[in-house]
Design a protein around this motif. Structure first.
Motif, PDB file in Angstrom:
ATOM      1  N   THR A  74      13.292  -4.300  12.844  1.00  0.00           N
ATOM      2  CA  THR A  74      14.696  -3.874  12.769  1.00  0.00           C
ATOM      3  C   THR A  74      14.880  -3.091  11.478  1.00  0.00           C
ATOM      4  OG1 THR A  74      15.524  -5.768  14.013  1.00  0.00           O
ATOM      5  CG2 THR A  74      17.097  -4.655  12.578  1.00  0.00           C
ATOM      6  N   PHE A  75      15.556  -1.946  11.587  1.00  0.00           N
ATOM      7  CA  PHE A  75      15.819  -1.132  10.398  1.00  0.00           C
ATOM      8  C   PHE A  75      17.028  -0.246  10.681  1.00  0.00           C
ATOM      9  CE2 PHE A  75      15.381   2.711   7.818  1.00  0.00           C
ATOM     10  CZ  PHE A  75      15.309   2.143   6.553  1.00  0.00           C
ATOM     11  N   ASN A  76      18.023  -0.310   9.777  1.00  0.00           N
ATOM     12  CA  ASN A  76      19.266   0.437   9.994  1.00  0.00           C
ATOM     13  C   ASN A  76      19.762   1.133   8.723  1.00  0.00           C
ATOM     14  OD1 ASN A  76      19.888  -0.311  12.869  1.00  0.00           O
ATOM     15  ND2 ASN A  76      19.799  -2.359  11.972  1.00  0.00           N
ATOM     16  N   TYR A  77      18.855   1.421   7.775  1.00  0.00           N
ATOM     17  CA  TYR A  77      19.232   2.083   6.530  1.00  0.00           C
ATOM     18  C   TYR A  77      20.363   1.329   5.816  1.00  0.00           C
ATOM     19  CZ  TYR A  77      16.438   6.039   8.143  1.00  0.00           C
ATOM     20  OH  TYR A  77      15.400   6.843   8.581  1.00  0.00           O
ATOM     21  N   MET A  82       6.199   3.440   9.199  1.00  0.00           N
ATOM     22  CA  MET A  82       4.743   3.358   9.288  1.00  0.00           C
ATOM     23  C   MET A  82       4.102   3.719   7.936  1.00  0.00           C
ATOM     24  SD  MET A  82       2.636   5.295  12.296  1.00  0.00           S
ATOM     25  CE  MET A  82       3.932   4.939  13.490  1.00  0.00           C
ATOM     26  N   LEU A  83       4.682   4.714   7.268  1.00  0.00           N
ATOM     27  CA  LEU A  83       4.171   5.173   5.978  1.00  0.00           C
ATOM     28  C   LEU A  83       4.715   4.346   4.817  1.00  0.00           C
ATOM     29  CD1 LEU A  83       4.566   8.998   6.610  1.00  0.00           C
ATOM     30  CD2 LEU A  83       2.397   7.780   6.381  1.00  0.00           C
ATOM     31  N   ARG A  84       5.574   3.400   5.117  1.00  0.00           N
ATOM     32  CA  ARG A  84       6.279   2.564   4.140  1.00  0.00           C
ATOM     33  C   ARG A  84       7.064   3.403   3.128  1.00  0.00           C
ATOM     34  NH1 ARG A  84       4.676  -2.047  -0.265  1.00  0.00           N
ATOM     35  NH2 ARG A  84       6.661  -3.149  -0.092  1.00  0.00           N
ATOM     36  N   LEU A  85       7.672   4.470   3.625  1.00  0.00           N
ATOM     37  CA  LEU A  85       8.638   5.186   2.806  1.00  0.00           C
ATOM     38  C   LEU A  85       9.926   4.375   2.718  1.00  0.00           C
ATOM     39  CD1 LEU A  85       8.073   8.829   4.102  1.00  0.00           C
ATOM     40  CD2 LEU A  85       7.143   7.737   2.050  1.00  0.00           C
ATOM     41  N   PHE A  86      10.128   3.515   3.685  1.00  0.00           N
ATOM     42  CA  PHE A  86      11.190   2.518   3.669  1.00  0.00           C
ATOM     43  C   PHE A  86      10.563   1.191   4.095  1.00  0.00           C
ATOM     44  CE2 PHE A  86      13.213   6.559   4.608  1.00  0.00           C
ATOM     45  CZ  PHE A  86      14.313   6.576   3.759  1.00  0.00           C
ATOM     46  N   ASP A  87      11.147   0.095   3.641  1.00  0.00           N
ATOM     47  CA  ASP A  87      10.693  -1.223   4.077  1.00  0.00           C
ATOM     48  C   ASP A  87      11.539  -1.700   5.251  1.00  0.00           C
ATOM     49  OD1 ASP A  87       8.429  -2.010   2.731  1.00  0.00           O
ATOM     50  OD2 ASP A  87       9.526  -2.814   1.006  1.00  0.00           O
ATOM     51  N   VAL A  88      10.892  -2.348   6.197  1.00  0.00           N
ATOM     52  CA  VAL A  88      11.622  -2.869   7.351  1.00  0.00           C
ATOM     53  C   VAL A  88      12.640  -3.900   6.879  1.00  0.00           C
ATOM     54  CG1 VAL A  88       9.694  -2.455   8.918  1.00  0.00           C
ATOM     55  CG2 VAL A  88       9.891  -4.677   7.769  1.00  0.00           C
ATOM     56  N   GLU A  89      13.741  -4.021   7.627  1.00  0.00           N
ATOM     57  CA  GLU A  89      14.762  -5.015   7.310  1.00  0.00           C
ATOM     58  C   GLU A  89      14.532  -6.299   8.094  1.00  0.00           C
ATOM     59  OE1 GLU A  89      18.352  -2.898   8.109  1.00  0.00           O
ATOM     60  OE2 GLU A  89      17.972  -1.412   6.549  1.00  0.00           O
ATOM     61  N   GLY A  90      13.730  -6.207   9.145  1.00  0.00           N
ATOM     62  CA  GLY A  90      13.371  -7.376   9.928  1.00  0.00           C
ATOM     63  C   GLY A  90      12.063  -7.118  10.652  1.00  0.00           C
ATOM     64  N   GLY A  91      11.286  -8.173  10.924  1.00  0.00           N
ATOM     65  CA  GLY A  91       9.992  -7.987  11.565  1.00  0.00           C
ATOM     66  C   GLY A  91       8.955  -7.467  10.592  1.00  0.00           C
ATOM     67  N   ARG A  92       7.902  -6.862  11.141  1.00  0.00           N
ATOM     68  CA  ARG A  92       6.860  -6.327  10.267  1.00  0.00           C
ATOM     69  C   ARG A  92       6.086  -5.224  10.973  1.00  0.00           C
ATOM     70  NH1 ARG A  92       1.486 -10.011   9.712  1.00  0.00           N
ATOM     71  NH2 ARG A  92       0.978 -10.216  11.927  1.00  0.00           N
ATOM     72  N   VAL A  93       5.438  -4.378  10.152  1.00  0.00           N
ATOM     73  CA  VAL A  93       4.545  -3.341  10.636  1.00  0.00           C
ATOM     74  C   VAL A  93       3.160  -3.678  10.120  1.00  0.00           C
ATOM     75  CG1 VAL A  93       4.016  -0.872  10.652  1.00  0.00           C
ATOM     76  CG2 VAL A  93       6.399  -1.634  10.536  1.00  0.00           C
ATOM     77  N   THR A  94       2.163  -3.639  10.995  1.00  0.00           N
ATOM     78  CA  THR A  94       0.804  -3.974  10.571  1.00  0.00           C
ATOM     79  C   THR A  94      -0.134  -2.791  10.818  1.00  0.00           C
ATOM     80  OG1 THR A  94       0.077  -4.891  12.708  1.00  0.00           O
ATOM     81  CG2 THR A  94       1.179  -6.386  11.164  1.00  0.00           C
ATOM     82  N   LEU A  95      -1.145  -2.715   9.985  1.00  0.00           N
ATOM     83  CA  LEU A  95      -2.222  -1.736  10.144  1.00  0.00           C
ATOM     84  C   LEU A  95      -3.537  -2.504  10.102  1.00  0.00           C
ATOM     85  CD1 LEU A  95      -3.376   1.118  10.312  1.00  0.00           C
ATOM     86  CD2 LEU A  95      -3.187   1.281   7.829  1.00  0.00           C
ATOM     87  N   ASP A  96      -4.274  -2.447  11.195  1.00  0.00           N
ATOM     88  CA  ASP A  96      -5.523  -3.199  11.328  1.00  0.00           C
ATOM     89  C   ASP A  96      -5.306  -4.690  11.036  1.00  0.00           C
ATOM     90  OD1 ASP A  96      -6.634  -0.772  11.860  1.00  0.00           O
ATOM     91  OD2 ASP A  96      -7.806  -0.617  10.018  1.00  0.00           O
TER      92      ASP A  96
END
Length: 626
Positions: A380-383, A420-434
């Motif tokens: 979740t992300f809403n700036y 994906m590039l972590r120019l912003f951090d997610v507000e909920g949940g997570r993004v994973t790489l490998d």
């Protein structure tokens, strides 16, 4: 000849040692610089405490020498009054010699040493050290930080902050301390001559402190406001210059003139308010000084008339108060400068001392080479707003998979990439790489896994060579040229010439690459991506500015580059993504469809609607979901 060379070598070594006494690019482990101006100044002063201690000592000696000169002048007059021309030198040669040494040697050495410490040791290197550390911290700020401010204003804060910090410390240790030393010695001498003179000086100093107590705070606030308005005006002008093409095309009504004029008017008003505050301070000092000089002069003359003091004592007393008048006027001006410098530092720290919203965790993992397995888990992300951008997004992109992100304008395509590039951090949940939460990785190693080409290529006002090699520091000339050839850029690069006569790969491209066409900028950006050879590619309509023939050549090379890599393509021209493995259709931050191009067309949903409504192969940004 040898002797001259040796002397030259000695002075070169002397100046070199002086100029390098402070490491201009030294740094500390502190991640965020102090926010409060006084702590900020002290933080940097302690990094060059040796040089500033010398300046403190020399500032005190300077005040002592000044006071000694006036005492010596009075003593010389008394010697002349009590001696004849024949006995003056014979009886008092040692006192005359000491006075001459004070003027010729001691004073000169103190003044020269002061200049060397300030101009050779502190000013060049220390100012630069402050700017360097400020620049490094600002560079650690996230992308959003730069979206919320003028680039020119940020740069101004760094430049002014470094200068103001150095000016403040130097003024305190050299000018103010020298004045206080002179004041103490002058008070001692006047009290010795006549205690009433010492009392007059004490009352004068008390009045001086009252002026500083009640009139300087408004001056400080006016100085802070003026510094802020100056940086805002600078930011507005830089903004206009940076976007000069938009100004030329759309600003027929001279709106920029009004925008900048408003900034100048605000700075003018702030300067006028500061001017009033300065006038009040100076007027008060002039009046107090006039009363002090008149009183000391009257008491001294009356004492002489009564035979209680000598002509030399009167000369010393009047010389001291006249010098105090000069120094106090200058000091109030200097205090105004101190306040202005302090306000500038305070204004600058509001920008350069912010804690970055996105930081590497302690012990963050350095990822060497990613496989390219990306997952969004209930993201979740809403700036920072209540909603409307991305809600509970689940998305998996497997290693080596080539996917397209499609959807109407505002669907969240660019936001997905930014997360994906972590120019912003997610507000909920997570993004994973490998399998790694990207917040557990260093930002540098995370972004090193991505090669990005956007619809608006990002080029710096540097040489074409530097722009291509930005993707891989240390790349050889052969590698740079090979990448340019694969991007069909080599031939046109050889023909580029900048206003300074630099040609080919040495030519500078102008700010944001304005000296090149859109297609040329895009080819250089593609060459940079090819040279970087990252395991994950992000293509935001990477060939949209190219003509069909060149696009076909580059597409072939891009196809080769994509082999074995994970590819995310943000597509507006749907005709460019039909050959990708999977199409992900976004609408209002949610995945509404996904699958192969042909399957989605047969399904007859949003993607099929977008396909049908294209005109000339382009996607209308105003198409709404059906």
């Amino acid at each position: 000849m040898t002797g001259k060379d040796e002397r030259t070598g000695f002075w070169d070594r002397f100046w070199s040692r002086a100029e390098n006494a402070i490491d201009a690019f030294g740094d500390t482990d502190r991640p965020v610089l102090p926010r409060e101006a006084a702590r900020f100044i002290l933080f940097f002063a302690l990094q060059a405490k040796g040089a500033f201690l010398l300046l403190l000592i020399l500032g005190g000696l300077s005040g002592a020498v000044d006071a000694g000169l006036y005492w010596g002048m009075g003593h010389l007059i008394d010697l002349m009054d009590t001696s004849t021309p024949e006995t003056l030198i014979a009886d008092h040669w040692h006192e005359l010699l000491a006075l001459a040494l004070l003027v010729l040697v001691v004073r000169s050495l103190v003044m020269v040493a002061n200049t060397v410490i300030e101009e050779q040791i502190i000013t060049p290197a220390f100012y630069q050290r402050v700017r360097w550390q400020a620049f490094r911290r600002v560079m650690d700020q996230p992308y959003e930080f730069y979206q919320n401010d003028f680039a020119g204003r940020i740069a101004t804060k760094i430049m002014q902050g470094g200068e103001a910090t150095g000016d403040f410390i130097i003024s305190i240790l050299q000018t103010l301390w020298s004045f206080l030393t002179f004041l103490i010695l002058a008070g001692t001498i006047l009290t010795a001559l006549d205690p009433i003179l010492g009392l007059v000086l004490a009352v004068w100093f008390g009045a001086y402190l009252l002026i500083a107590r009640y009139l300087l705070p408004p001056l400080r606030e006016a100085g802070r406001r003026r510094a802020d308005e100056r940086s805002i005006l600078n930011g507005r002008m830089v903004d206009a210059f940076t976007n000069i093409m938009a100004v030329k095309l759309y600003d027929s009504g001279r709106r920029e003139h009004g925008y900048v004029r408003d900034g100048m008017a605000r700075l003018l008003r702030a300067s006028q308010i500061a001017g009033r505050a300065i006038t009040r301070v100076r007027a008060a000092v002039f009046i107090v000084n006039g009363i002090m000089m008149t009183t000391v002069g009257a008491i001294s003359v009356m004492s002489w008339m009564e035979g209680n003091t000598t002509s030399g004592a009167i000369a010393a007393a009047l010389g001291l108060v006249l010098r105090l008048n000069q120094m106090s006027g200058y000091m109030m001006f200097n205090i105004n400068g101190l306040i202005r410098s302090y306000a500038t530092v305070q204004d600058a720290t509001g920008v350069i001392s912010q804690r970055p919203a996105i930081q590497d965790k302690p012990g963050a993992l350095v990822l060497d080479h990613a496989k390219g397995h990306i997952r969004f888990e209930n993201v979740t992300f809403n700036y920072g707003k209540d909603g409307g951008i991305i809600e509970n997004l689940n998305l998996e992109i497997r290693p080596g998979e080539r996917v397209a992100l499609v959807g109407p304008s505002g669907a969240g395509k660019t936001t997905v990439v930014n997360l994906m590039l972590r120019l912003f951090d997610v507000e909920g949940g997570r993004v994973t790489l490998d399998g790694h939460d990207i917040r557990d990785l260093t930002q540098a190693s995370l972004r090193a896994q991505f090669g990005v080409v956007s619809q608006e290529p990002i080029l710096m006002h540097r040489s074409i060579r530097d722009n291509i090699a930005y993707g891989r520091p240390g790349a050889t000339e052969e590698e740079i040229i090979a990448a340019a050839k694969r991007a069909s850029a080599h031939d046109f690069i050889l023909q580029v010439r900048d206003p300074k006569g630099r040609m080919g790969y040495d030519a500078h491209v102008g700010e944001r690459g304005v000296k090149l066409s859109g297609g040329q900028r895009q080819r250089i950006a593609i060459a940079r991506m090819m040279l970087k050879d990252a395991p994950i590619l992000i293509l935001d309509e990477a060939t949209s500015a190219l003509d069909s023939e060149i696009e076909a050549v580059i597409q072939e090379n891009l196809g080769k580059l994509m082999e074995g890599k994970t590819v995310i393509a943000i597509a507006h021209r749907l005709s460019t993504i039909a050959a990708l493995d999977r199409v992900i259709v976004l609408d209002r931050g949610r995945i509404v469809e996904e699958g192969r191009h042909e399957d989605l067309l047969r399904r007859g949903g949003l993607y099929a609607s977008l396909w049908k409504r294209q005109s000339g192969g382009f996607l209308s940004d105003r198409i709404a979901a059906e």
